[in-house]
Design an enzyme around this catalytic site. Structure first.
Site, PDB file in Angstrom:
ATOM      1  N   HIS B 117      57.233  -7.423  53.363  1.00  0.00           N
ATOM      2  CA  HIS B 117      56.180  -8.156  52.657  1.00  0.00           C
ATOM      3  C   HIS B 117      56.386  -9.642  52.991  1.00  0.00           C
ATOM      4  O   HIS B 117      57.518 -10.064  53.234  1.00  0.00           O
ATOM      5  CB  HIS B 117      56.378  -7.899  51.163  1.00  0.00           C
ATOM      6  N   ASP B 193      64.961  -6.130  49.068  1.00  0.00           N
ATOM      7  CA  ASP B 193      63.723  -6.360  48.331  1.00  0.00           C
ATOM      8  C   ASP B 193      63.386  -5.056  47.606  1.00  0.00           C
ATOM      9  O   ASP B 193      62.998  -4.071  48.227  1.00  0.00           O
ATOM     10  CB  ASP B 193      62.609  -6.752  49.304  1.00  0.00           C
ATOM     11  N   GLN B 196      59.201  -2.642  45.502  1.00  0.00           N
ATOM     12  CA  GLN B 196      58.461  -1.385  45.588  1.00  0.00           C
ATOM     13  C   GLN B 196      59.338  -0.164  45.292  1.00  0.00           C
ATOM     14  O   GLN B 196      58.823   0.927  45.083  1.00  0.00           O
ATOM     15  CB  GLN B 196      57.861  -1.275  47.007  1.00  0.00           C
ATOM     16  N   LYS B 219      55.359  -4.420  38.401  1.00  0.00           N
ATOM     17  CA  LYS B 219      55.058  -3.197  39.153  1.00  0.00           C
ATOM     18  C   LYS B 219      55.697  -1.970  38.500  1.00  0.00           C
ATOM     19  O   LYS B 219      55.535  -0.852  38.971  1.00  0.00           O
ATOM     20  CB  LYS B 219      55.567  -3.318  40.598  1.00  0.00           C
ATOM     21  N   CYS B 359      49.711  -8.343  52.377  1.00  0.00           N
ATOM     22  CA  CYS B 359      50.778  -9.337  52.506  1.00  0.00           C
ATOM     23  C   CYS B 359      51.863  -8.873  53.462  1.00  0.00           C
ATOM     24  O   CYS B 359      53.056  -9.085  53.229  1.00  0.00           O
ATOM     25  CB  CYS B 359      51.389  -9.686  51.148  1.00  0.00           C
TER      26      CYS B 359
END
Lengths: 143, 403
Positions: B117, B193, B196, B219, B359
């Protein structure tokens, strides 16, 4: 008009069978406009004669149906106008988008007036105005 | 687990005209989270950390309890290894501006993957430019794996490796534990990261041996505006502060300051205690549901969706063939149709999907497309919603003027 109707009655025809999607042999000006929300771009080409009349114009590039159709409609109506007339035409279009144009002014936009509803959709306004902003930059930069 | 009972917890889902398939962008929130935030402001609110009266102490306790909850959720060794931020983007920037700016030098290398991302690309581009370091991209193969050959881009020159645990476009889970091992072998730090992955799977930062792990609350059923950075204590301890100001100091004189202990060193200004409490409630909710249920439900929905879409000749799907590798993410294009138009037509039928570059422009360039559409499902979505989505998809080409 609801969105599907807009596509069916205006957008699809110009998107699938654009009249002005091509490259000009000797463009006076070429400018690329980019929509940062989607990365789409439109390449506007203009040919002006010595009196500042737009003798030909075209567009190319990847984009959604709304931006492609809007480019095609704009170019169709801008060919034959001189710079001042073209800028006035673009200004009226932007006034329609911002909701400040009178009914008469909107009528003067002819087929471009049909983009009014889509231009008022927050998610798609940028698609509808990309080509117009790009053309405005070309014509103003020339002054 | 009763899916209808779960859905009844989410006020926004009561409006059944809508199919919400943009969960990878942000999830919806259950009433338990909304009530926890509401309750904080109704009963506990005061400026945490500094006040010496009952309400402020209560707010401090609520905030620190939320930190503890996050630490247990990620299996961090200590509470002070959890720094509250606004979101994963801020967490990653914190690492870039502090650890990386202090430790990456000219000629060093930063290795990231092509799946990242923008929030896990731009901070490293900034560091590389400012420090004269080299930014390298790991590219995946046709099976969406990183080959051993490709992973050799991690070398003695590598100072930092950053990788997303789950791709927000392809849905695949990356082998961050293995990559962390490779990074550590060459003395580099591993940044994961988790934006997600955290909503979708059980995460154990110690097992992954991640040096830094970033995620967002919104999220995963939490409020917008709260996220966290996990960092190993010895690294956080040695790092300079990110933002400076109130709450993060020990003493300040006209000439300078000494900084507070962890975690407060990295939490300048009045903290977002209300949303931290909301995030803790979201974690409670997710763990009550259980990740076994969440993973099963998402895989079932992905399978249903992917198999129905595979039968449609005008649809191109992106991501692995295996339906169990999607984390609820289905990225696609319809032949001849721009994803923005696809999304607008579906919107007119109250189906919410994402369209654009997500993104992740370098990834889309690698795939070779300008933009895609993306449907992303979460555990509260239903088979009926997938069926409605697929039925609407079948009509999109017609609405856009194709025979």
């Amino acid at each position: 008009m609801d969105l599907k109707q807009i596509y069916r009655e205006i957008v699809n025809e110009h998107n699938l069978h654009p009249e002005h999607k091509r490259d000009l042999a000797n463009p006076t000006y070429v400018l690329q406009g980019v929509n940062p929300t989607c990365g789409d771009d439109v390449n506007i080409q203009v040919e002006l004669d010595e009196n500042g009349v737009i003798t030909d114009a075209s567009f190319s590039g990847a984009g959604c149906a709304v931006s492609q159709a809007s480019s095609d409609i704009m170019i169709d109506q801008i060919i034959g106008k001189n710079k001042e007339e073209a800028l006035q035409f673009i200004e009226t279009f932007m006034e329609m988008v911002h909701g400040t144009a009178s009914e008469e002014e909107i009528e003067s936009l002819d087929e471009a007036a049909a983009l009014s509803d889509v231009a008022h959709m927050p998610a798609r306004a940028k698609c509808a105005t990309l080509a117009w902003h790009t053309m405005e930059k070309i014509l103003k930069g020339e002054e | 687990m009763d899916l209808q009972a779960i859905r009844a917890d989410f006020p926004i889902l009561a409006d059944e005209r809508y199919v919400y398939f943009d969960n990878a962008a942000t999830s919806q929130r259950p009433r338990q989270v909304l009530e926890a935030i509401d309750n904080f402001y109704r009963t506990t609110n005061a400026n945490p950390l500094r006040g010496l009266y009952e309400w402020s102490i209560g707010a401090t306790e609520a905030y620190e309890k939320a930190r503890s909850r996050v630490a247990r959720f990620l299996n961090a060794e200590r509470d002070e290894e959890i720094i509250f931020t606004r979101n994963a983007t801020e967490s990653l920037n914190l690492v870039a501006y502090t650890w990386a700016m202090a430790n990456v030098n000219e000629g060093d290398e930063i290795v990231i993957s092509i799946m990242e991302h923008h929030s896990n690309i731009l901070p490293w581009q900034m560091v590389a430019k400012k420090k004269g370091a080299v930014l390298k991209f790991l590219e995946y193969d046709e099976k969406f794996n990183f080959s051993d050959e490709e992973l050799k881009k991690i070398t003695d020159k590598t100072k930092l490796v950053a990788m997303t645990y789950v791709s927000n476009v392809l849905g695949v889970t990356n082998p961050v534990k293995k990559v962390a091992e490779l990074a550590h072998k060459v003395g580099a730090v591993m940044v994961v990261d988790g934006a997600q992955s955290t909503p979708h799977k059980k995460v154990d930062v110690q097992d992954l041996d991640a040096d830094f792990y970033a995620f967002s609350g919104h999220k995963m059923l939490g409020p917008m505006g709260i996220g966290a950075l996990y960092g190993k204590r010895e690294l956080l301890d040695a790092m300079p502060p990110f933002l400076t100001g109130g709450e993060m100091i020990e003493t300040v004189t006209r000439e300078g300051a000494t900084y507070a202990e962890l975690p407060h060193k990295f939490e300048a200004g009045t903290v977002n205690a209300g949303d931290a409490v909301g995030l803790a409630a979201a974690i409670d909710y997710l763990e009550d549901i259980g990740f076994d249920f969440i993973v099963n439900q998402e895989n079932r929905l992905s399978k249903l969706c992917l198999e129905a879409m595979r039968d449609l000749p005008y649809i191109t799907l992106y991501g692995p063939l295996e339906t169990g590798r999607h984390s609820g993410i289905v990225t696609f294009n319809i032949e001849g149709c721009h994803p923005h138009d696809v999304s607008s037509v579906l919107d007119s039928e109250h189906i919410c999907i994402r369209a654009g570059h997500h993104c992740a422009q370098p990834l889309l360039q690698y795939i070779g497309v300008n933009a895609t559409a993306r449907a992303s499902m979460y555990f509260y979505n239903t088979d009926e919603e997938v069926e409605r989505f697929v039925e609407s998809l079948k009509k999109v080409r017609g609405w856009l003027g194709f025979e």
